[in-house]
Design an enzyme around this catalytic site. Structure first.
Site, PDB file in Angstrom:
ATOM      1  N   ARG A   1       0.877  -1.180   0.000  1.00 52.18           N
ATOM      2  CA  ARG A   1       0.000   0.000   0.000  1.00 52.18           C
ATOM      3  C   ARG A   1       0.908   1.222   0.000  1.00 52.18           C
ATOM      4  O   ARG A   1       2.123   1.107   0.153  1.00 52.18           O
ATOM      5  CB  ARG A   1      -1.021  -0.012   1.151  1.00 52.18           C
ATOM      6  CG  ARG A   1      -0.655  -0.686   2.420  1.00 52.18           C
ATOM      7  CD  ARG A   1       0.352   0.026   3.249  1.00 52.18           C
ATOM      8  NE  ARG A   1       0.091   1.455   3.354  1.00 52.18           N
ATOM      9  CZ  ARG A   1       1.018   2.363   3.617  1.00 52.18           C
ATOM     10  NH1 ARG A   1       2.303   1.989   3.803  1.00 52.18           N
ATOM     11  NH2 ARG A   1       0.757   3.640   3.710  1.00 52.18           N
ATOM     12  N   GLY A   2       0.281   2.393  -0.183  1.00 51.47           N
ATOM     13  CA  GLY A   2       1.084   3.595  -0.385  1.00 51.47           C
ATOM     14  C   GLY A   2       1.203   3.808  -1.892  1.00 51.47           C
ATOM     15  O   GLY A   2       1.589   2.882  -2.616  1.00 51.47           O
TER      16      GLY A   2
ATOM     17  N   ARG B   1      -7.277  -0.792  -7.019  1.00 45.54           N
ATOM     18  CA  ARG B   1      -7.611   0.302  -6.083  1.00 45.54           C
ATOM     19  C   ARG B   1      -7.776   1.581  -6.906  1.00 45.54           C
ATOM     20  O   ARG B   1      -6.903   1.891  -7.723  1.00 45.54           O
ATOM     21  CB  ARG B   1      -6.505   0.493  -5.023  1.00 45.54           C
ATOM     22  CG  ARG B   1      -6.501  -0.587  -3.958  1.00 45.54           C
ATOM     23  CD  ARG B   1      -5.571  -0.235  -2.801  1.00 45.54           C
ATOM     24  NE  ARG B   1      -6.220   0.626  -1.831  1.00 45.54           N
ATOM     25  CZ  ARG B   1      -5.570   1.161  -0.781  1.00 45.54           C
ATOM     26  NH1 ARG B   1      -4.276   0.934  -0.609  1.00 45.54           N
ATOM     27  NH2 ARG B   1      -6.214   1.930   0.081  1.00 45.54           N
TER      28      ARG B   1
ATOM     29  N   GLN C   1      -2.134   2.427   9.867  1.00 46.58           N
ATOM     30  CA  GLN C   1      -0.817   2.522   9.209  1.00 46.58           C
ATOM     31  C   GLN C   1       0.164   3.336  10.046  1.00 46.58           C
ATOM     32  O   GLN C   1       1.373   3.109   9.990  1.00 46.58           O
ATOM     33  CB  GLN C   1      -0.961   3.180   7.823  1.00 46.58           C
ATOM     34  CG  GLN C   1      -1.667   2.335   6.788  1.00 46.58           C
ATOM     35  CD  GLN C   1      -3.147   2.649   6.711  1.00 46.58           C
ATOM     36  OE1 GLN C   1      -3.770   3.005   7.707  1.00 46.58           O
ATOM     37  NE2 GLN C   1      -3.726   2.485   5.546  1.00 46.58           N
TER      38      GLN C   1
ATOM     39  N   ASP D   1      -2.321  10.510  -2.515  1.00 43.87           N
ATOM     40  CA  ASP D   1      -2.572   9.419  -3.473  1.00 43.87           C
ATOM     41  C   ASP D   1      -2.909   9.951  -4.850  1.00 43.87           C
ATOM     42  O   ASP D   1      -2.777   9.247  -5.848  1.00 43.87           O
ATOM     43  CB  ASP D   1      -3.688   8.514  -2.967  1.00 43.87           C
ATOM     44  CG  ASP D   1      -3.127   7.556  -1.943  1.00 43.87           C
ATOM     45  OD1 ASP D   1      -2.878   8.002  -0.809  1.00 43.87           O
ATOM     46  OD2 ASP D   1      -2.884   6.385  -2.294  1.00 43.87           O
TER      47      ASP D   1
ATOM     48  N   ASN E   1      -5.797  12.162   0.008  1.00 47.15           N
ATOM     49  CA  ASN E   1      -4.872  11.369   0.832  1.00 47.15           C
ATOM     50  C   ASN E   1      -5.695  10.587   1.850  1.00 47.15           C
ATOM     51  O   ASN E   1      -6.929  10.686   1.908  1.00 47.15           O
ATOM     52  CB  ASN E   1      -3.849  12.288   1.507  1.00 47.15           C
ATOM     53  CG  ASN E   1      -2.734  11.486   2.170  1.00 47.15           C
ATOM     54  OD1 ASN E   1      -2.148  10.596   1.535  1.00 47.15           O
ATOM     55  ND2 ASN E   1      -2.438  11.740   3.427  1.00 47.15           N
ATOM     56  N   LYS E   2      -5.010   9.813   2.663  1.00 46.43           N
ATOM     57  CA  LYS E   2      -5.645   8.953   3.653  1.00 46.43           C
ATOM     58  C   LYS E   2      -6.741   9.669   4.419  1.00 46.43           C
ATOM     59  O   LYS E   2      -6.556  10.823   4.822  1.00 46.43           O
ATOM     60  CB  LYS E   2      -4.541   8.429   4.599  1.00 46.43           C
ATOM     61  CG  LYS E   2      -4.996   7.542   5.731  1.00 46.43           C
ATOM     62  CD  LYS E   2      -5.857   6.373   5.293  1.00 46.43           C
ATOM     63  CE  LYS E   2      -5.229   5.538   4.196  1.00 46.43           C
ATOM     64  NZ  LYS E   2      -6.216   4.628   3.543  1.00 46.43           N
TER      65      LYS E   2
END
Ligand code: MRU
Length: 359
Positions: A46-47, A89, A196, A237, A247-248
């Site tokens: 991930r990332g 994703r 995370q 992202d 982003n997250k």
């Protein structure tokens, strides 16, 4: 060890299984692009940049899996594999960027046979991974200019070596400032629901001996209001052409809180994550994941059975909350529409052969 890599002795791809960290370091082998796609979906890897590199090696695997004897047949199989990987994703643009970069190489007129395409794809996937490491270091040192001795940095999710091939994005800035000898402290958001921050960022900072405290996500505003945060650093992202940053989940509230409290807010973003085709962040697709990620922690249910939950994995921070955007081509300030485009062009002009040491 890199997060995602090709094992040339065994001729397979390998990725650290990030679901098991920090308690177990397991590095499974991948022999098919379908398994790589599943690994991306399940967050073995991930990332955004790490996903992009996994997509690159996934395409190299797809080329080897294809039984096509001729070049055009192989290109058709690669298109299908690319679509399969891209569907894993939706938010991180690096996934599509990695697939398309490999497809462009595969379509190169100078490649005459299917086997030449197969060889060229592995070379390109390796190059993409090597460039990621080089550009992260560059970006880290660009961003370290923002950090002063004694600063406390608030950080969300994991943006370190694990989120990339190696080194990291926002956490790469922290590593660079630490390497420069600056005494820094990091407040690490735990980052519900996948944790995370608690599992991965805390692990990476501990390994490097960097001072930090883990905080509950909802403590961030408290520390900003108390004047304990000098700067907020996050990853991205996908960044739209106007500087809106996906982003997250939880990043948006950090941006708003940072502005309210006069704390600078900097996303750290390789130009591969900038999507100039999207005028605003409203057009960024937001992944919504399984509600069990919210309802169950580890194997332990934390809410009454039978209820529902919502689980968006990302949010969009409008550019008005963004102080500046750190890239491998320098720090970009408003007006983002003009200056992000210039940064993308400047990054393309960097001599990456020189940066990664290709003769
Ligand atoms: O769902 P994840 O863990 O893939 O989300 C990762 C992030 O949100 C990171 O901040 C982002 O990918 C950029 S940093 C490398």
């Amino acid at each position: 060890m890199r997060t995602v890599f090709w094992d040339y002795d065994r001729d397979v791809m390998k990725m650290i299984d990030q679901r098991l960290l920090p308690f177990e370091l397991v590095v499974p082998e991948y022999e098919t692009y379908q398994a790589v796609a599943e690994g991306i979906r399940d967050m073995v890897v991930r990332g955004a940049p790490a996903i992009g590199a996994a997509a690159g090696f996934g395409m190299a695997l797809a080329a080897r899996q294809s039984a096509a004897a001729d070049r055009l047949g192989l290109l058709r199989d690669l298109e299908a594999a690319g679509q399969y990987l891209e569907a894993a994703r939706p938010t991180a643009v690096n996934l599509a960027w990695g697939v398309r970069r490999l497809l462009r190489v595969a379509a190169g007129e100078e490649l005459e046979t299917a086997d030449e395409v197969r060889d060229a794809l592995l070379v390109e996937a390796q190059r993409l991974a090597d460039e990621d490491v080089a550009l992260n270091r560059r970006m880290g040192y660009n961003g370290a200019e923002l950090i002063s001795d004694g600063d406390t940095i608030l950080h969300h999710c994991n943006t370190g070596a694990l989120a990339t091939v190696d080194w990291g994005t926002a956490l790469g800035v922290v590593f660079a400032a630490h390497e420069q000898g600056k005494r820094i402290h990091v407040l690490v958001d735990e980052t519900r629901p996948r944790l995370q921050g608690a599992r991965l960022t805390a692990w990476e900072l501990q390994q490097r001996g960097i001072s930090f405290d883990l905080i509950a996500d909802n403590a961030a505003g408290h520390f900003m209001r108390a004047g304990e945060v000098n700067i907020v650093l996050v990853g991205s992202d996908r960044t739209a052409a106007n500087g809106d940053v996906a982003n997250k989940i939880g990043t948006y509230q950090l941006g708003v809180l940072a502005k309210e409290n006069g704390v600078p807010f900097y996303p750290v973003v390789p130009t591969s994550t900038i999507d100039l085709d999207l005028p605003t962040g409203d057009l960024i697709p937001i992944e919504e994941r399984d509600m069990d990620e919210v309802l169950i922690v580890g194997a332990q249910p934390i809410a009454p059975t039978g209820i529902t939950a919502r689980n968006p994995a990302f949010d969009v921070t409008p550019h008005r909350y963004v102080t500046g955007i750190v890239t491998e081509a320098g720090i970009v300030y408003p007006p983002f529409v003009k200056n992000l485009r210039a940064a993308v062009a400047a990054a393309k002009a960097i001599d990456w052969d020189d940066e990664i040491g290709v003769e």
